[in-house]
Write a protein that holds these residues in place. Structure first.
Motif, short mmCIF file in Angstrom:
data_model
loop_
_atom_site.label_atom_id
_atom_site.label_comp_id
_atom_site.label_asym_id
_atom_site.label_seq_id
_atom_site.Cartn_x
_atom_site.Cartn_y
_atom_site.Cartn_z
N ASP A 111 79.20 -18.55 17.49
CA ASP A 111 80.20 -18.30 18.53
C ASP A 111 79.94 -19.09 19.80
OD1 ASP A 111 77.94 -17.04 19.35
OD2 ASP A 111 78.84 -15.05 19.58
N GLY A 112 78.95 -20.01 19.78
CA GLY A 112 78.67 -20.81 20.96
C GLY A 112 77.95 -20.05 22.06
N LYS A 113 77.40 -18.87 21.75
CA LYS A 113 76.67 -18.08 22.74
C LYS A 113 75.32 -17.72 22.16
CE LYS A 113 80.91 -16.04 24.63
NZ LYS A 113 81.63 -14.77 24.94
N LEU A 114 74.41 -17.33 23.05
CA LEU A 114 73.10 -16.91 22.57
C LEU A 114 72.49 -15.93 23.56
CD1 LEU A 114 70.28 -19.43 23.35
CD2 LEU A 114 72.58 -19.86 24.14
N SER A 115 71.52 -15.20 23.08
CA SER A 115 70.80 -14.24 23.91
C SER A 115 69.61 -14.94 24.56
CB SER A 115 70.31 -13.07 23.05
OG SER A 115 69.36 -12.31 23.75
N GLN A 116 69.46 -14.71 25.88
CA GLN A 116 68.30 -15.29 26.57
C GLN A 116 67.01 -14.73 26.00
OE1 GLN A 116 68.36 -17.71 28.44
NE2 GLN A 116 70.01 -17.72 29.94
N LEU A 117 67.05 -13.48 25.52
CA LEU A 117 65.85 -12.89 24.95
C LEU A 117 65.41 -13.65 23.71
CD1 LEU A 117 63.77 -10.64 25.01
CD2 LEU A 117 65.35 -9.21 23.71
N SER A 118 66.37 -14.07 22.91
CA SER A 118 66.02 -14.83 21.71
C SER A 118 65.41 -16.18 22.07
CB SER A 118 67.26 -15.03 20.83
OG SER A 118 68.23 -15.83 21.49
N VAL A 119 65.87 -16.78 23.16
CA VAL A 119 65.29 -18.05 23.62
C VAL A 119 63.84 -17.83 24.02
CG1 VAL A 119 65.38 -19.83 25.41
CG2 VAL A 119 67.49 -19.00 24.37
#
Length: 544
Positions: free
Chosen positions: A171-179
């Motif tokens: 979806d072109g988004k991501l979680s900062q936590l996953s980064v």
């Protein structure tokens, strides 16, 4: 220790989803014009990470919870085994030379994209006033070089990981936590490229930036500050120097090292953003004019343009040279010559090599006193076969890199000193020179027979220079495990030479202590100081 906690800058909220927008690039001035476009704030750093005015917010990278990181690694160990534990198939490297078009095309495409993005900076050359501002601002950053370099490294990892995870997000988004989890577990691409060098990366990046910025106005570089030495400056080690230098002293040396480690071209585009952010947040001595210039953003700031022109662009061009090296006709000639060697001829080559090596450098005899020389000759020919047939794998982080790392660990366990790599390289050239000379003579005879221009003939010297380049590119990875050990021993010796007179040690006590340290470093990669040594170390630090 190269991890950032979720509470350090830039700040992150758990399960927060963000969108990484594409920065709008201002219209560049006509080619040849030195006038920058009007002030432009491209918003390359979020307000939450820089403060409302983008200034002076103090932050430092901190290590994440060791137990948490270890638990996560242990939990996924079976499902996602570390790349470094991959078992290699030796047969994979015994196949005839083949060009992997798909890999090469991908590498060349990445270079093209990065150069297209960086081409903007070529139309914005630095004025003399810009150069002075950058050099003065850089000296202010060096006053807090440890905090600056660690922040630069961490934020660079964050930017790279964000972009790579965005490219795979549905979806072109991501979680900062996953980064941050990816970085804390050292599963990001930048860490994978660095591997054993990751602990030295902040200071290596500092050395890279320092070397590049000092070239802005080299005739003015009478440096009035405490001497700065990059991580790769091995002045402490009295190593043999030759054409196969293993030092990283010049700007081109740095570029070649990063290319060999597999630093991708687009990473250097992100590096410009990381550099500007680190200057904004980790330069307490910066003044208003410095901050005003940094506020112009990554396309207009003099600091950004300096790093783009002196670091990012040269790094991408160096990577381009490395990944296209296998296409050079002279490399094909070397591969063809080596391919004509039968197994027997390769074994004879190995025997002649060791005869030349031990004749020219008898000080190396101790390393071969209890060695099966026949087996060693075969080993050398196999290693050289690996090098020559895998030129197309230079600058990658795959199986060939694993083979280099394994070879380096083997040589470290054998106690092979780093200076010997230069001697081995010189001896390889001496041993293979007759074959290169035959090739040169054959080409000259063919040129005369067909009436061609002999000046276009590939000479033996040309072939030796090309092989030296390939050898250096490969061995810069192989020699590192031993280099790291030698550096630690050298630093320990420097410290204990100060401790010796303070504690009134005899020469015998000093030598005994150094032997135990060298043995512990060889076994564990580090050494332990006694309470007495720690106490005198603290006193010496205070006195010095």
């Amino acid at each position: 220790g190269n991890c950032a906690s979720k509470s350090s800058a830039p700040s992150y909220e758990p399960e927060t989803r963000i969108e990484i927008g594409t920065e709008q690039r201002p219209t560049p001035p006509p080619a040849g014009s030195s006038s920058p476009s009007p002030k432009y704030n491209n918003g390359d750093c979020t307000e939450s990470s820089l403060g409302s005015n983008g200034r002076r917010r103090s932050s430092r990278p901190m290590a994440g919870s060791a137990k948490k990181i270890q638990a996560l690694i242990d939990e996924e160990k079976d499902e996602h085994p570390p790349h470094r534990q991959e078992k290699l198939d030796p047969k994979k490297y015994s196949e005839p030379y083949k060009v992997e078009d798909e890999v090469v095309t991908e590498a060349e495409l990445s270079v093209e994209l990065a150069l297209k993005d960086l081409a903007f900076y070529k139309n914005l050359p630095l004025t003399n006033a810009d150069k002075v501002m950058v050099m003065q601002g850089w000296n202010k950053a060096l006053a807090f070089q440890t905090a600056f370099s660690e922040a630069l490294f961490i934020y660079w990892r964050i930017l790279i990981t964000q972009q790579e995870m965005m490219s795979t997000s549905e979806d072109g988004k991501l979680s900062q936590l996953s980064v941050m989890d990816t970085i804390e577990q050292n599963k990001d691409s930048l860490y994978d490229a660095l591997r054993d060098r990751a602990m030295e990366a902040p200071e290596l990046l500092l050395s890279l930036c320092d070397t590049g910025i000092r070239e802005l106005c080299p005739h003015t570089q009478v440096v009035a500050r405490e001497a700065y030495r990059g991580m790769q400056d091995d002045a402490i080690l009295s190593r043999t120097r030759s054409e196969f230098t293993l030092e990283t002293e010049t700007l081109s040396d740095h570029m070649e090292l990063f290319a060999r480690l597999g630093f991708q071209p687009m990473w250097w585009v992100y590096f410009i953003r990381a550099f500007v952010w680190a200057l904004k947040t980790h330069t307490p001595y910066a003044q208003e004019d410095d901050y005003d210039n940094l506020e112009l953003g990554v396309y207009q700031s003099a600091f950004a343009r300096a790093i783009a022109l002196k670091v990012a662009l040269p790094a991408v061009e160096c990577y381009q040279s490395l990944v296209t090296l296998h296409k050079a006709p002279i490399v094909h000639t070397i591969q063809r010559i080596w391919g004509t060697f039968s197994e027997t001829a390769q074994g004879d080559f190995g025997e002649n090599f060791y005869r030349n090596l031990l004749t020219d450098y008898p000080e190396l005899l101790d390393y071969f006193s209890r060695t099966d020389m026949d087996a060693l000759a075969i080993h050398l020919s196999m290693a050289l076969d690996l090098v020559i047939k895998n030129v197309h794998s230079l600058g990658t982080t795959g199986s060939f890199r694993e083979a280099q790392n394994q070879l380096g660990e083997v040589h470290k366990r054998m106690g092979v000193p780093t200076y010997s790599y230069a001697l081995v390289g010189a001896t390889i050239l001496k041993t293979i020179h007759p074959f290169f000379l035959q090739e040169e003579n054959a080409q000259r005879e063919a040129a005369r027979a067909y009436g061609d221009d002999e000046s276009k003939v590939v000479t033996a010297a040309d072939l030796q220079a090309a092989l030296a380049k390939v050898y250096g590119d490969v061995m810069s990875i192989v020699y590192y495990p031993m280099l790291r050990q030698e550096k630690m021993v050298a630093k320990a010796r420097e410290f204990y030479e100060q401790v010796k007179p303070e504690l009134d040690w005899t020469d015998g006590r000093f030598q005994e202590r150094m032997l135990s340290i060298e043995d512990e470093i060889a076994r564990t990669g580090t050494y332990t100081q006694t309470p007495e040594e720690l106490e005198i170390g603290a006193r010496l630090a205070w006195r010095n």
